[in-house]
Each structure stands twice: as C-alpha cells, then as structure tokens.
Write an enzyme that holds these catalytic residues in place. Structure first.
Site, PDB file in Angstrom:
ATOM      1  N   ARG A 105       0.882  -1.184   0.000  1.00 36.39           N
ATOM      2  CA  ARG A 105       0.000   0.000   0.000  1.00 36.39           C
ATOM      3  C   ARG A 105       0.909   1.220   0.000  1.00 36.39           C
ATOM      4  NH1 ARG A 105      -5.325   1.407   3.518  1.00 36.39           N
ATOM      5  NH2 ARG A 105      -6.112  -0.014   1.936  1.00 36.39           N
ATOM      6  N   HIS A 132      -7.370   0.710  -6.409  1.00 33.45           N
ATOM      7  CA  HIS A 132      -7.595  -0.156  -5.238  1.00 33.45           C
ATOM      8  C   HIS A 132      -8.249  -1.455  -5.732  1.00 33.45           C
ATOM      9  CE1 HIS A 132      -7.835  -1.334  -1.207  1.00 33.45           C
ATOM     10  NE2 HIS A 132      -8.727  -0.488  -0.717  1.00 33.45           N
ATOM     11  N   GLN A 135     -10.135  -4.090  -3.429  1.00 36.31           N
ATOM     12  CA  GLN A 135     -11.447  -3.658  -2.921  1.00 36.31           C
ATOM     13  C   GLN A 135     -12.531  -3.872  -3.970  1.00 36.31           C
ATOM     14  OE1 GLN A 135     -12.170  -2.151   0.303  1.00 36.31           O
ATOM     15  NE2 GLN A 135     -14.181  -2.806  -0.428  1.00 36.31           N
ATOM     16  N   ASP A 221     -17.195   7.259  -1.878  1.00 36.70           N
ATOM     17  CA  ASP A 221     -16.003   7.093  -1.044  1.00 36.70           C
ATOM     18  C   ASP A 221     -15.720   8.447  -0.407  1.00 36.70           C
ATOM     19  OD1 ASP A 221     -13.650   6.093   0.068  1.00 36.70           O
ATOM     20  OD2 ASP A 221     -12.531   6.099  -1.812  1.00 36.70           O
ATOM     21  N   CYS A 261     -16.256   1.531   0.450  1.00 36.80           N
ATOM     22  CA  CYS A 261     -15.119   0.666   0.828  1.00 36.80           C
ATOM     23  C   CYS A 261     -14.753   0.791   2.298  1.00 36.80           C
ATOM     24  CB  CYS A 261     -13.922   0.955  -0.068  1.00 36.80           C
ATOM     25  SG  CYS A 261     -13.223   2.604   0.140  1.00 36.80           S
ATOM     26  N   ARG A 289     -13.457  -8.869   1.553  1.00 38.29           N
ATOM     27  CA  ARG A 289     -12.026  -8.628   1.300  1.00 38.29           C
ATOM     28  C   ARG A 289     -11.238  -9.886   1.668  1.00 38.29           C
ATOM     29  NH1 ARG A 289      -9.889  -3.452   1.363  1.00 38.29           N
ATOM     30  NH2 ARG A 289      -7.974  -4.528   0.785  1.00 38.29           N
TER      31      ARG A 289
HETATM   32  N1  NVA Z   1      -9.996   6.511  -1.455  1.00 36.42           N
HETATM   33  C1  NVA Z   1      -9.616   6.161  -0.100  1.00 36.42           C
HETATM   34  C2  NVA Z   1      -9.825   4.696   0.132  1.00 36.42           C
HETATM   35  C3  NVA Z   1      -9.456   4.209   1.504  1.00 36.42           C
HETATM   36  C4  NVA Z   1      -9.623   2.733   1.669  1.00 36.42           C
HETATM   37  C5  NVA Z   1      -8.169   6.542   0.134  1.00 36.42           C
HETATM   38  O1  NVA Z   1      -7.336   6.339  -0.753  1.00 36.42           O
HETATM   39  O2  NVA Z   1      -7.869   7.072   1.223  1.00 36.42           O
HETATM   40  N1   CP Z   2     -11.242  -0.282   2.454  1.00 34.18           N
HETATM   41  C1   CP Z   2      -9.953  -0.347   2.870  1.00 34.18           C
HETATM   42  O1   CP Z   2      -9.014  -0.599   2.108  1.00 34.18           O
HETATM   43  O2   CP Z   2      -9.821  -0.149   4.209  1.00 34.18           O
HETATM   44  P1   CP Z   2      -8.468   0.078   5.016  1.00 34.18           P
HETATM   45  O3   CP Z   2      -7.935   1.432   4.619  1.00 34.18           O
HETATM   46  O4   CP Z   2      -8.885   0.016   6.459  1.00 34.18           O
HETATM   47  O5   CP Z   2      -7.484  -0.999   4.673  1.00 34.18           O
END
Ligand code: NVA
Ligand code: CP
Length: 306
Positions: A105, A132, A135, A221, A261, A289
């Site tokens: 990540r 992502h 997800q 989101d 998500c 997930r």
């Molecule tokens: N779009 C959000 C998703 C978090 C799971 C982010 O990147 O922070």
């Molecule tokens: N939806 C998701 O990826 O959650 P986290 O940021 O908690 O991993």
C-alpha cells in the site's frame, strides 16, 4: 516455469480469471464459514508493506494468509530502510528473495510498478493513489452474491474520481458493465490516470441524481483520500452536493445496493440513513475482502486448481 503474475491494477487479470476467482471465493468462504481447515499455502510467506494507514487491508491479508496455512509479515515503511531512502528496486530484490508474495500500500502507482519489475515473486496492490483493485474485487463479489452477474448492470459512482472510481472504471471494461460517474467540477475522471483503454463503459453526469437514476448499485467514497489531506477544507466545500442520501437511493430503484469501501464519514459523502439502511451492504463488502484475497493469493501462488 510460468511467468510471475502480479495484481497491480484490475486489468492485470482477464474476465475469465475473475470468473474463476469468484467461484474459488465462494468455495473458500464456505470452508471458513464451516470451520473447515484449508491450508494450501503451508510454509508460504506474504510480506505486507504499508506506507499508509489501514484496518481492513492489513487484517484481511494477514488473517487470510494464516487461514491458508501460511504466514504474513507486516512492514511499515517508517520502520524500514525504505523510509530512509533505500531504492525501491533494491528493496524489491531483497524482499522478494525472502518471501513468496508481497502486498504493498503506497502513494504513486509508479512505485509499485517499479517494485514489481524487480520482484521475483507476485506483487499485489493494496491501494495506491490511482487504484484499489482488491477492494473492487470484493465489491463485485458482494454484488454477485446478492444479484448474480454484474455484466450489463449499471454502477453509479458519486464523488471524487479517486483510486476507487478509477478501479470501478477499469473493472467495467474487463467485466462488461457500465459506470455512471458524477464528480464535482474540477474533479473529473482523467482517463489516462484511470488506465482506461476504452471509454465506452462509462458516462459522466453533472448531477449525481441523474447518475443514480435506475442504477443497480450506488457507491461513493471519502471526499479526501489518504495523501490529499492538504486539500481537505477545499474539498469539504466542493463536494457538499455529492452526498449519497435517501433521495438519491430512491432514484436508483428498490433493489439497488449501496457500497462504500470504508472508512466512511457519515454526514459527508453519505448519510447515516443510507449507510446504516436497508440498501447498504458495506459490512459484507468488508468481510469479502478476506475471502476474495484468499482466492487471489491461492491463484497467484499455485495457479488454477483443476
Ligand atoms: N480513497 C480512499 C480509500 C481508503 C480505503 C483513500 O485512498 O484514502
Ligand atoms: N477499504 C480499505 O481498504 O480499508 P483500510 O484502509 O482500512 O485498509
């Protein structure tokens, strides 16, 4: 030897492979629900590299790997030499000599692409600024569990054209469904950044109500994704009219699902009434997930089971 497969963007796998993975997910989920041991990955190790925070992604990969008989190691870039400037290429060469698979990540997609280029083992995208994919795999499995195939269906995306939106758009091309996108002015989809090679599967709408009309699934989101916190005040202002509420869900139709998500901000991108209401499947999405990623890890490490 078969070439290494990575999952860096949704389009890295084909429609046939997703059909297979969703079938495997059903099976693997049923083992889990029935407390049936299933250990195809004994002695395999997953390294999980996090440069941003996470609850679901860490937990689902770590628990998933244990449940498949393997083990997972959590690395936070702050505590590793990556945080002190060790080149991504060098880290990839070293880490991939010690483990069987890597989940990352991070910020720019380019970082994970560089890592994968120098990795001896499969690399999975656990979220970048652009995508992502894990997800969306879970979200589509959640849709299939409720209503069957997503092919030909319409997904309404309300809000920021972020990593989730981009991945929905890619998935629509791979799995042949439609996305109706409504973003505030200035936050529109950038097809190149979204990795789109086909724009026939999405349509843009100025008014989010129009995007939701007749949709099979409404999703949104956070207004401010990780890494964009400096824009928070501006975004709070710009996104006010892009909140999914009961009226929008009513436009979508009685059978429409609501997805997010998570983590969510009730009162910003979605009302409590919707996310905690009868259309919402957000807890199934989160749970799935675990199951979809177990199918993915099994596939990347041992391939298709006969
Ligand atoms: N779009 C959000 C998703 C978090 C799971 C982010 O990147 O922070
Ligand atoms: N939806 C998701 O990826 O959650 P986290 O940021 O908690 O991993």
């Amino acid at each position: 030897m078969n070439p290494i497969r990575h999952f860096l963007q949704f389009k890295d796998l084909t429609a046939d492979e997703f059909v297979y993975l969703f079938e495997r997910t059903k099976q693997i989920k049923s083992y889990f629900k029935n407390y049936q041991l299933y250990h195809p990955l004994v002695d395999r190790t997953l390294a999980m590299i996090f440069e941003k925070q996470s609850t679901r992604t860490r937990l689902s990969f770590e628990a998933g790997m244990h449940q498949l008989g393997g083990s997972a190691i959590y690395l936070n870039t702050r505590d590793t030499q990556l945080g002190r400037g060790e080149p991504v290429e060098d880290a990839a060469k070293v880490i991939s000599r010690m483990v069987d698979m890597v989940m990352i990540r991070t910020y720019e997609q380019e970082i994970i692409e560089r890592f994968a280029t120098h990795s001896r083992v499969p690399v999975i995208n656990g979220l970048t600024n652009e995508y992502h994919p894990c997800q969306i795999m879970a979200d589509i499995f959640t849709y299939i569990e409720r209503h069957g195939s997503i092919q030909g269906k319409t997904v309404a995306w309300v809000g920021d054209s972020n990593n989730m939106c981009n991945t929905w758009l890619q998935a629509a091309v791979v799995l042949d469904f439609n996305v109706h996108v409504s973003t505030p002015p200035g936050y529109e989809v950038e097809p190149e950044r979204a990795g789109l090679y086909d724009t026939t599967h999405y349509e843009q709408f100025d008014d989010p109500m129009d995007a939701c009309l007749g949709a099979d699934l409404v999703t949104t989101d956070v207004w401010t994704s990780m890494g964009f916190e400096a824009e928070n005040d501006e975004r709070l202002r710009d996104f006010q009219d892009w909140q999914v509420d009961a009226e929008m869900m009513a436009h979508a139709g009685p059978e429409a699902l609501f997805m997010h998500c998570l983590p969510a901000h009730r009162g910003e991108e979605v009302t409590a009434e919707v996310i905690d209401g009868p259309h919402s499947v957000v807890w199934d999405e989160a749970e799935n997930r675990l199951h979809t990623q177990k199918a993915l890890m099994e596939y990347l490490l041992i391939g298709k089971l006969a």
